[in-house]
Design an enzyme around this catalytic site. Structure first.
Site, PDB file in Angstrom:
ATOM      1  N   CYS A   2       0.776  -1.306   0.169  1.00  0.00           N
ATOM      2  CA  CYS A   2       0.030   0.063   0.134  1.00  0.00           C
ATOM      3  C   CYS A   2       0.880   1.296  -0.172  1.00  0.00           C
ATOM      4  CB  CYS A   2      -1.136   0.011   1.408  1.00  0.00           C
ATOM      5  SG  CYS A   2      -1.893  -1.236   1.465  1.00  0.00           S
ATOM      6  N   ARG A  27       3.707  -0.386  -4.817  1.00  0.00           N
ATOM      7  CA  ARG A  27       3.608  -0.975  -3.770  1.00  0.00           C
ATOM      8  C   ARG A  27       2.222  -1.535  -3.380  1.00  0.00           C
ATOM      9  NH1 ARG A  27       7.743   1.042   0.045  1.00  0.00           N
ATOM     10  NH2 ARG A  27       6.233   0.024   1.591  1.00  0.00           N
ATOM     11  N   TRP A  74      -3.105  -2.467  -1.367  1.00  0.00           N
ATOM     12  CA  TRP A  74      -3.078  -3.800  -1.429  1.00  0.00           C
ATOM     13  C   TRP A  74      -3.850  -4.436  -0.317  1.00  0.00           C
ATOM     14  CZ3 TRP A  74      -1.335  -8.134   1.241  1.00  0.00           C
ATOM     15  CH2 TRP A  74      -0.626  -9.296   0.260  1.00  0.00           C
ATOM     16  N   ASN A 100      -1.626   2.141   6.184  1.00  0.00           N
ATOM     17  CA  ASN A 100      -0.836   1.150   5.527  1.00  0.00           C
ATOM     18  C   ASN A 100      -0.650   0.359   7.103  1.00  0.00           C
ATOM     19  OD1 ASN A 100      -0.712   2.203   3.229  1.00  0.00           O
ATOM     20  ND2 ASN A 100       1.786   2.379   3.311  1.00  0.00           N
ATOM     21  N   GLY A 101      -0.865  -0.961   6.905  1.00  0.00           N
ATOM     22  CA  GLY A 101      -0.308  -1.993   8.090  1.00  0.00           C
ATOM     23  C   GLY A 101      -1.703  -2.913   8.458  1.00  0.00           C
ATOM     24  N   GLU A 488      15.654 -18.981  -7.838  1.00  0.00           N
ATOM     25  CA  GLU A 488      15.155 -17.766  -8.239  1.00  0.00           C
ATOM     26  C   GLU A 488      14.788 -17.500  -9.422  1.00  0.00           C
ATOM     27  OE1 GLU A 488      15.138 -14.946  -6.635  1.00  0.00           O
ATOM     28  OE2 GLU A 488      15.359 -13.408  -7.953  1.00  0.00           O
ATOM     29  N   LYS A 492      11.338 -15.820 -10.526  1.00  0.00           N
ATOM     30  CA  LYS A 492      11.107 -14.748 -11.381  1.00  0.00           C
ATOM     31  C   LYS A 492      10.031 -15.150 -12.373  1.00  0.00           C
ATOM     32  CE  LYS A 492      12.412 -12.242  -9.953  1.00  0.00           C
ATOM     33  NZ  LYS A 492      13.218 -12.140  -8.474  1.00  0.00           N
ATOM     34  N   GLU A 495       6.280 -15.337 -11.057  1.00  0.00           N
ATOM     35  CA  GLU A 495       5.759 -14.098 -10.418  1.00  0.00           C
ATOM     36  C   GLU A 495       5.305 -13.437 -11.510  1.00  0.00           C
ATOM     37  OE1 GLU A 495       7.646 -11.727  -7.421  1.00  0.00           O
ATOM     38  OE2 GLU A 495       9.785 -12.093  -8.577  1.00  0.00           O
ATOM     39  N   HIS A 511      14.425 -38.030  -7.516  1.00  0.00           N
ATOM     40  CA  HIS A 511      13.802 -38.463  -6.607  1.00  0.00           C
ATOM     41  C   HIS A 511      12.315 -37.898  -6.700  1.00  0.00           C
ATOM     42  CE1 HIS A 511      17.416 -39.766  -4.844  1.00  0.00           C
ATOM     43  NE2 HIS A 511      17.988 -38.583  -5.286  1.00  0.00           N
ATOM     44  N   LYS A 611       5.463  -4.836  -3.861  1.00  0.00           N
ATOM     45  CA  LYS A 611       7.144  -4.711  -3.777  1.00  0.00           C
ATOM     46  C   LYS A 611       7.416  -4.889  -2.634  1.00  0.00           C
ATOM     47  CE  LYS A 611      11.103  -3.942  -5.316  1.00  0.00           C
ATOM     48  NZ  LYS A 611      11.768  -5.138  -5.874  1.00  0.00           N
TER      49      LYS A 611
HETATM   50  O1  M6R Z   1      12.243  -5.749   0.086  1.00  0.00           O
HETATM   51  P1  M6R Z   1      12.810  -7.338   0.590  1.00  0.00           P
HETATM   52  O2  M6R Z   1      14.255  -7.856  -0.038  1.00  0.00           O
HETATM   53  O3  M6R Z   1      12.731  -7.827   2.231  1.00  0.00           O
HETATM   54  O4  M6R Z   1      11.766  -8.429  -0.172  1.00  0.00           O
HETATM   55  C1  M6R Z   1      11.748  -9.703  -0.029  1.00  0.00           C
HETATM   56  C2  M6R Z   1      10.502 -10.514  -0.964  1.00  0.00           C
HETATM   57  O5  M6R Z   1       9.478  -9.686  -0.700  1.00  0.00           O
HETATM   58  C3  M6R Z   1      10.971 -10.077  -2.379  1.00  0.00           C
HETATM   59  O6  M6R Z   1      12.200 -10.451  -2.667  1.00  0.00           O
HETATM   60  C4  M6R Z   1       9.942 -10.607  -3.109  1.00  0.00           C
HETATM   61  O7  M6R Z   1      10.159 -12.163  -3.360  1.00  0.00           O
HETATM   62  C5  M6R Z   1      10.186 -10.359  -4.901  1.00  0.00           C
HETATM   63  N1  M6R Z   1       8.961 -10.125  -5.528  1.00  0.00           N
HETATM   64  C6  M6R Z   1      10.901 -11.151  -5.587  1.00  0.00           C
HETATM   65  O8  M6R Z   1      11.034 -10.690  -6.918  1.00  0.00           O
END
Ligand code: M6R
Length: 616
Positions: A2, A27, A74, A100-101, A488, A492, A495, A511, A611
């Site tokens: 948010c 955000r 969000w 926010n929160g 990773e 990527k 997401e 396995h 984000k």
């Molecule tokens: O700001 P941060 O590095 O703590 O964020 C951690 C994860 O939320 C962040 O890496 C998330 O997994 C990304 N969307 C990955 O691309």
């Protein structure tokens, strides 16, 4: 998660608020709203969807006034509807609040307020907070900012949870109030105008002078000035920080997406992660921010690395790096697990938390839990003004510049670079010779040029990506340093393209995962020419024997064996195995990006994501 923007001054508030929201859209982007003070009433506009939908609605039905608050949401409590979008109002309809929160005890508070006759129009926890503040203010005989602050204190005393909030009230024209606990809030100082925002990037186009609020602080802003106090009713000291971020840093430049811009920034960001930190003379890394002498570092018997998502994957690479260069037992823990797990840790355990934003709720909680247990806890953060940066006992800043694309890219390679420096430093005060240290430094210095070469592979990678873009499932595998890169790469892809993807260590294929292999399910195998190259090659043969297409990432000049069996081969420059994750991960970022573009996905704002995850 948010975004909040508030404005008080003499300009039209709505365009400033909308521009700020546009900058914060990464955000959270389910719905958005604006409320301004206009001739003794609060006017509001809300829309489900993106900021652009709100902008269009305001163009049709304009909203005036030079004091206002706004929010991009969000969803946490309540579906994505116009009713649930912020701002929310109190019972009188005169007080508007954005938040926010999470208010954890909102259900019991709401029940209590309903018994008193309060009616609610949304399913949100935020509306409860608006009613609590409004109820307390309506009991005051005065209509002054001081009375609203007292009412706010009373309300905040009743809630459990986290908040970053901004409030306006129809009876207090030209007054904007903010408060924070656990959700960031920054105050911007302009000439005859002041701003509030959950992230400095929202206001950097208007001012560089900011005050970061601490937890339990309340700010009262007008066009002329501002005051700070605490929720407990005491005065609060503050310092003005000059932000060095520019508007360019938070713009897309000529790139179609932030993600692509940030992928291409990695020559610079990796260079900046090393800048001034390599000493040829001592054949080691210099990391003054750790706030630990070499003698103290020598007493470390064990290291725990913690983070979420991409930061966790970087931590996994760190585990391999520290164990191989410094021989210190190292363990990675998801921050969300670490905070609740009773991990046995000896007194000589050093904890690192990794977070690009420095605001991830689980990572912050892991930091606090580790400190509570008395461990020295260091941060590897990008956002220097973040809560994690402030609360850790020291650490290493990433200096990667703002990362706005929701998919983390440059933050991963910066984190891995920094972990390499940490491993080098820890190794050099233990068993690593000075010649080995010098060799690693030279190899690190060669890295930016090698990244440049990987970036030049983009057209080739894009072509391959397009061919596989319509796959339903994709498998990613790698070994050792590149096992975390497989995880990773899969993250990527899923997401931003919504393709089901999973990453695992290559040998795990047999396995269970092998059951998924078929001609429609491509496998991406990270197989640079390292110590386990031939092991990876055997796994590739196993996939091919079952009709699975294979895209391999190999090493320039040493890719012949791969070309003979794989459907597609992408070759990275020849680098030592400890540094290959930085190069192979960039290949996978480009691969995922082009698949998402081919599928027409909203790369920078993937569905359901935000984000920075500032709620648990
Ligand atoms: O700001 P941060 O590095 O703590 O964020 C951690 C994860 O939320 C962040 O890496 C998330 O997994 C990304 N969307 C990955 O691309």
């Amino acid at each position: 998660m948010c975004g909040i923007v508030g404005y008080v001054g003499s300009a039209e508030a709505a365009p400033i608020l909308l521009e700020g929201l546009r900058r914060l859209e990464y955000r959270g982007y389910d719905s958005a709203g604006v409320a301004t003070l206009e001739e003794g009433i609060v006017s509001v506009r809300k829309e489900v969807g993106r900021i652009d939908d709100l902008r269009k609605a305001i163009a049709i039905n304009p909203i005036g006034g030079s004091t206002g608050i706004s929010h991009t949401r969000w969803a946490t409590h309540g579906k994505v509807t116009r009713e649930n979008a912020h701002p929310h109002f109190d019972r009188s309809g005169k007080l508007a609040l954005v938040h926010n929160g999470v208010i954890e005890n909102y259900a019991s508070l709401r029940a209590q307020l309903e018994e008193e006759g309060h009616q609610f129009h949304s399913q949100t926890d935020t509306e409860v907070l608006a009613h609590l503040v409004g109820r307390a203010f309506d009991r005051c005989s005065e209509r002054t900012p001081g009375a609203l602050v007292s009412a706010l204190r009373e309300a905040l005393g009743q809630v459990a949870g986290t908040y970053g909030i901004a409030i306006v009230h129809a009876d207090l024209p030209g007054v904007l109030i903010g408060a924070r606990r656990g959700s960031p809030l920054v105050l911007g100082i302009g000439k005859g105008e002041h701003f509030l925002a959950s992230d400095v990037s929202a206001i950097v186009g208007y001012t560089r002078d900011v005050v970061y609020l601490n937890d339990y602080e309340i700010a009262v802003l007008s066009d002329e000035g501002f005051t700070l106090s605490t929720v407990q009713g005491n005065g609060a000291d503050y310092s003005v920080t000059k932000v060095d971020m520019t508007e360019e840093d938070v713009g897309k430049g000529d790139y179609p997406h932030y993600m692509l811009k940030e992928i291409h920034e990695q020559v610079r960001s990796v260079t900046d992660a090393m800048r001034g930190r390599l000493s040829h003379e001592e054949a080691t890394a210099k990391l003054g921010g750790l706030n630990m002498s070499n003698a103290e570092l020598r007493t470390i018997e064990r290291i725990v690395l913690s983070g979420c998502g991409t930061a966790f994957h970087a931590a996994m690479v760190g585990e391999y790096l520290i164990e191989s260069l410094a021989q210190i037992p190292t363990e990675c823990e998801y921050a969300s697990e670490f905070r609740y797990r009773n991990l046995p840790m000896t007194k000589d355990t050093l904890v690192f938390v990794l977070s690009q934003s420095g605001e991830t709720a689980d990572t912050l909680a892991a930091l606090r839990e580790s400190k509570r247990k008395g461990h020295r806890t260091l941060g590897i953060c990008n956002n220097v003004a973040s809560t994690i940066a402030r609360e850790s006992d020291g650490g290493v800043y990433m200096h990667a510049g703002p990362e706005i694309g929701v998919a983390a890219t440059k933050s991963f390679t910066s984190q891995v670079t920094i972990l390499t420096l940490i491993a080098l430093l820890l190794g050099r005060i233990r068993n690593l010779s000075s010649s080995a240290g010098t060799r690693i430094i030279t190899e690190l210095e060669a890295l930016p040029a090698q990244i440049e070469k990987v970036l030049q592979l983009e057209p080739e990678i894009a072509k391959i990506a397009k061919r596989y873009a319509h796959s339903k499932v994709m498998l990613f595998m790698g070994r050792q340093f590149n096992y975390p890169v497989a995880m990773e790469g899969a993250l990527k892809l899923k997401e931003i393209s919504y393709i089901a993807a999973m990453g695992y260590p290559s040998a795990e294929l047999k396995h269970g995962v092998i059951a998924l292999v078929n001609p429609e399910t491509p496998s991406v195998v990270i197989a640079p020419h390292d110590a386990v190259f031939h092991k990876n090659l055997s796994n590739i043969e196993e996939v091919k024997a079952r009709g699975g297409p294979v895209i391999a990432i190999g090493t320039e000049g040493k890719g012949k064996e791969l070309s003979l069996v794989c459907d597609d081969v992408i070759l990275i420059p020849d680098a030592p195995e400890i540094l290959t994750p930085i190069l192979t991960s960039i290949v996978l970022q480009i691969f995922a990006y082009h698949i998402a573009v081919e599928l027409g996905c909203d790369v920078d704002k993937p569905r359901n994501l935000a984000k920075s995850v500032t709620v648990e």
